[in-house]
Every structure is written in C-alpha cells, then in structure tokens.
Design a protein around this motif. Structure first.
Motif, short mmCIF file in Angstrom:
data_model
loop_
_atom_site.label_atom_id
_atom_site.label_comp_id
_atom_site.label_asym_id
_atom_site.label_seq_id
_atom_site.Cartn_x
_atom_site.Cartn_y
_atom_site.Cartn_z
N THR A 235 0.85 -1.18 0.00
CA THR A 235 0.00 0.00 0.00
C THR A 235 0.89 1.24 0.00
O THR A 235 1.86 1.32 0.77
CB THR A 235 -0.93 0.01 1.22
N TYR A 236 0.57 2.20 -0.87
CA TYR A 236 1.39 3.40 -1.06
C TYR A 236 0.61 4.66 -0.69
O TYR A 236 -0.63 4.69 -0.79
CB TYR A 236 1.83 3.51 -2.52
N GLN A 237 1.36 5.68 -0.33
CA GLN A 237 0.78 7.00 -0.12
C GLN A 237 0.64 7.66 -1.49
O GLN A 237 1.45 8.51 -1.89
CB GLN A 237 1.66 7.84 0.81
N THR B 222 -2.62 8.22 -4.83
CA THR B 222 -3.96 7.91 -5.29
C THR B 222 -3.91 6.69 -6.21
O THR B 222 -2.86 6.37 -6.78
CB THR B 222 -4.56 9.09 -6.05
N GLU C 268 -6.26 9.02 -0.38
CA GLU C 268 -4.90 9.31 -0.82
C GLU C 268 -3.96 8.12 -0.71
O GLU C 268 -2.74 8.28 -0.71
CB GLU C 268 -4.33 10.49 -0.01
N ARG C 269 -4.51 6.91 -0.61
CA ARG C 269 -3.68 5.72 -0.54
C ARG C 269 -4.23 4.67 -1.50
O ARG C 269 -5.43 4.63 -1.79
CB ARG C 269 -3.65 5.15 0.89
N ARG D 292 -3.44 0.40 -3.03
CA ARG D 292 -2.73 -0.86 -2.86
C ARG D 292 -2.43 -1.48 -4.23
O ARG D 292 -3.29 -1.49 -5.12
CB ARG D 292 -3.58 -1.82 -2.04
#
Length: 213
Positions: free
Chosen positions: A33-35, A37, A110-111, A113
């Motif tokens: 999971t990234y910061q 969109t 705003e995250r 995966r």
C-alpha cells in the motif's frame, strides 16, 4: 530518508497455486500500500514515460493486445486491461512463458494498494532448488524502485543507481532479507521448513553472488 530495509518489510508476500488450462501453476503474490492515489499508482505502473523512472526502459504498444519489451529483460503481450484497476500480460523470457496480473485498489482518498501475481508453470526440481524467491526477490527490487519513485523527494534509489546499490552492503542486506521473507511465505504455504530454508539459501547466493552454505 529512504530506508530499503523498511521498504522490504512493508511488502506483503503470498505463495499459492492456480489451475490453468495447461495444468497447475505456481502463483507468487507481492503487495504493498502506497501513499498515492489509485490513479497515480496506475499511471506509474502503466505509463511508458514513467516505468523507466523506477523499473526498466520499455518499448512497445502499452494497450490491450499490444506488445512490450523491457530492455534486457522480459517481453510479452497485454492480454487484458481495465484502467485504472487491473491489467494482465504474458511475461516471456528465456524461451519460457509466464503471466503477470496487476491490480490497483483505492485505500481511502490518498492511498492505494498494488497487488502483483506472477503465475508460472515451474517444474518441481526447479521449485525445490530456489522456491518462490527466484522471482520474488526480483519483484521486491522492482517494488523498492516504485516506492522510491512515488516518494518523490529524491531520497530513493533510481534505476541508474540500481547496479551500484545492489552491489553495496545495504543492497545485499535488502536482498538477503527479501529472500528470508519469501522463505517464510513458502513455509506458510505448506513447504517443509528445512527445504524452504535450503532453497532460500540458494536464492540468496544467486542474487548476492555469495556461495550458498
């Protein structure tokens, strides 16, 4: 500052199987999971302009039915594409064909995966020799590049720095940790612990250049 060990630990790994028309296949799944969109994560993974910033130079026609070539690495055909959520493609290398499936899922505003399945017919002898880390460590390095790219603060590892970094003490530690964690995923999937550890030692030796114990 970008921490490669922290990045390796941020990844989730799973080992499974899938029945295809040609028979049983191994499935190696890597997720993070990234910061970012979902739209930005999708663009980073599908844009011919952005992929070289974190992975490898790429050429071809990146659309449904199109073909691609990663410089010095795999080539294949885009078999399905549902932007900005999912694509699947063949992964052809060394005369062998496997498949990748990439899924992008929003996690809040705003995250997002990323889940990547690498699906391959692997003979039992080769699987026993190296286990899931044979491809898993490579994908860990790919996701490390993606995390560096998405960080956007210049603190990460660029593709231009990749060869030097993998030969460094930090790079070797990261690959050793990745191999160890793929070993744990293999054991969780039912592989005998001693067999999984022996395979992981050989995989670590392959990536780092150190002889296996």
């Amino acid at each position: 500052m970008f921490d490669a060990t922290e990045q390796i630990n941020a990844v989730q790994r799973k080992v499974g199987s899938r029945t295809l028309q040609a028979g049983e296949a191994r499935v190696t799944t890597i997720s993070q999971t990234y910061q970012a969109t979902a739209e930005d994560l999708w663009d980073a993974c599908t844009s011919a302009e952005r992929i070289p910033r974190w992975f490898l130079p790429i050429s071809g026609d990146l659309r449904l039915g199109g073909t691609y070539q990663l410089q010095g690495n795999a080539h294949g055909t885009v078999e399905s594409c549902e932007p900005p959520h999912r694509f699947a493609a063949t992964w052809e290398m060394g005369g062998e064909v496997s498949w990748i499936e990439v899924r992008v899922t929003p996690v809040g505003d705003e995250r997002a995966r990323l889940d990547l399945d690498h699906i391959a017919h692997v003979d039992q002898d080769r699987w026993a020799q190296f286990g899931p880390g044979a491809v898993g460590v490579g994908w860990d390095l790919g996701l490390l590049g993606l995390a560096s790219h998405l960080a956007g603060d210049g603190s990460g590892i660029t593709p231009e720095q990749g060869a030097e970094w993998t030969a460094s003490a930090e790079g070797r530690r990261a690959m050793e940790l990745s191999s160890q964690l793929w070993c744990e995923a293999s054991i969780a999937a039912g592989t005998d612990a001693d067999e999984a550890k022996a395979a992981a030692e050989r995989t670590t030796a392959f990536y780092t250049g150190d002889p296996a114990a």
